[in-house]
Design an enzyme around this catalytic site. Structure first.
Site, short mmCIF file in Angstrom:
data_model
loop_
_atom_site.label_atom_id
_atom_site.label_comp_id
_atom_site.label_asym_id
_atom_site.label_seq_id
_atom_site.Cartn_x
_atom_site.Cartn_y
_atom_site.Cartn_z
N LYS A 117 0.83 -1.21 0.00
CA LYS A 117 0.00 0.00 0.00
C LYS A 117 0.86 1.26 0.00
O LYS A 117 0.65 2.17 -0.79
CB LYS A 117 -0.92 0.06 1.25
N ARG A 143 -9.50 1.34 9.20
CA ARG A 143 -9.15 -0.05 9.52
C ARG A 143 -10.23 -0.75 10.32
O ARG A 143 -10.08 -1.92 10.64
CB ARG A 143 -7.88 -0.06 10.36
N ARG A 164 12.07 -7.23 5.14
CA ARG A 164 12.00 -5.82 4.74
C ARG A 164 12.90 -4.96 5.63
O ARG A 164 12.89 -5.09 6.85
CB ARG A 164 10.55 -5.37 4.86
N ARG A 209 11.69 -2.38 10.81
CA ARG A 209 10.65 -1.67 11.56
C ARG A 209 10.36 -2.47 12.82
O ARG A 209 10.38 -3.70 12.78
CB ARG A 209 9.39 -1.58 10.70
N ARG A 222 -0.62 -8.66 13.38
CA ARG A 222 -1.17 -7.65 12.46
C ARG A 222 -2.05 -8.30 11.41
O ARG A 222 -3.10 -7.77 11.03
CB ARG A 222 -0.04 -6.86 11.79
P1 ADP Z 1 0.99 -2.08 8.02
O1 ADP Z 1 -0.27 -1.89 7.26
O2 ADP Z 1 2.17 -2.45 7.13
O3 ADP Z 1 0.85 -3.01 9.17
P2 ADP Z 1 1.04 0.74 8.85
O4 ADP Z 1 2.28 1.51 8.69
O5 ADP Z 1 -0.14 1.12 8.01
O6 ADP Z 1 1.46 -0.75 8.66
O7 ADP Z 1 0.56 0.79 10.39
C1 ADP Z 1 1.42 0.39 11.43
C2 ADP Z 1 0.66 0.31 12.75
O8 ADP Z 1 0.09 1.60 13.09
C3 ADP Z 1 -0.55 -0.64 12.75
O9 ADP Z 1 -0.18 -1.99 13.00
C4 ADP Z 1 -1.38 -0.03 13.91
O10 ADP Z 1 -0.85 -0.37 15.17
C5 ADP Z 1 -1.18 1.47 13.73
N1 ADP Z 1 -2.22 2.07 12.86
C6 ADP Z 1 -2.03 2.59 11.62
N2 ADP Z 1 -3.20 3.02 11.09
C7 ADP Z 1 -4.15 2.77 12.02
C8 ADP Z 1 -5.56 2.96 12.08
N3 ADP Z 1 -6.24 3.48 11.05
N4 ADP Z 1 -6.21 2.59 13.21
C9 ADP Z 1 -5.56 2.05 14.24
N5 ADP Z 1 -4.23 1.82 14.27
C10 ADP Z 1 -3.53 2.17 13.16
#
Ligand code: ADP
Ligand code: ZN
Length: 215
Positions: free
Chosen positions: A13, A88, A127, A160, A171
């Site tokens: 994404k 989400r 990664r 990360r 996740r």
């Molecule tokens: P990925 O989709 O690769 O897991 P992101 O960088 O989008 O990673 O998000 C990393 C973390 O940030 C998520 O695992 C969550 O803990 C938090 N996070 C990101 N966006 C949201 C959201 N919309 N609602 C709740 N937590 C979020």
């Protein structure tokens, strides 16, 4: 153009959102990046979010709603945006609808990228991310005394914190149990573009652009 980019963690994404943002000249808004920036700077938000993000859980909807509202109501988003990592949960989707009513609510596009969990686990455990510019590379491409091909920083690539296998599995579980349902919510509210996220990066971009112009 209001674009939501959707799919499991690690499906690409962020990579696609960055490319599309620059091609379409609209801002890329990643809630994950916003949270990581806050955590790095130890802001109030960062202190609240750190443990939750490190466990691979979701930050509460009210906190995320405030962040997204503040970001999307900024004039730089008035000609559209690519929202990556939000909504989400179903509740976040409803909060987003309310926010969009207060700005220009255009036809939205939802781009869904697909890949199997095994591919995701393999990608994320291998990664590395440049801590200066955010560029992503595979572990096998990063040698000792390596300079970032994008920003030239030396030895700037690291894992990360949430790319540890047990957190990745967590996740993915959150994605299947909670986030996947958001897709159904948008079926009759957005133009849906579904793309195979296992294709090479350029091919994924090409297919997305093709479908965007068709619609
Ligand atoms: P990925 O989709 O690769 O897991 P992101 O960088 O989008 O990673 O998000 C990393 C973390 O940030 C998520 O695992 C969550 O803990 C938090 N996070 C990101 N966006 C949201 C959201 N919309 N609602 C709740 N937590 C979020
Ligand atoms: Zn870099």
């Amino acid at each position: 153009m209001q674009i939501l980019i959707f799919g499991s963690p690690g499906v690409g994404k962020g990579t696609q959102a960055k490319i599309l943002a620059s091609k379409l000249n609209i801002p890329h808004i990643s809630t994950g990046d916003i949270l990581r920036y806050a955590i790095k700077n130890e802001s109030e938000l960062g202190k609240k979010a750190k443990e939750i993000v490190d466990r691979g859980e979701l930050v509460p909807d009210d906190i995320m709603g405030e962040i997204v509202k503040e970001t999307l109501t900024d004039p730089k988003c008035s000609n559209g945006f690519i929202l990556d990592g939000y909504p989400r949960t179903l509740n976040q989707a409803k909060i987003l609808e309310e926010i969009l009513k207060t700005i220009k609510n255009e036809k939205h596009f939802l781009i869904k990228l697909d890949a199997d969990d095994e591919i995701i686990i393999d990608r994320l455990t291998n990664r590395l991310v440049c801590c200066k510019c955010g560029n992503i590379l595979n572990k096998s491409d990063v040698k000792e005394n390596f300079s970032c091909p994008i920003c030239n920083s030396l030895n700037s690539y690291a894992k990360r914190a949430d790319d540890d296998e047990s957190v990745i599995r967590r996740r993915l579980k959150v994605y299947h149990d909670t986030t996947a349902a958001v897709f159904d919510y948008y079926k009759d509210k957005a133009v849906i573009i579904e793309i195979d996220g296992t294709m090479p990066i350029e091919k994924v971009t090409e297919e997305i652009i093709l479908k965007l112009v068709e619609n």
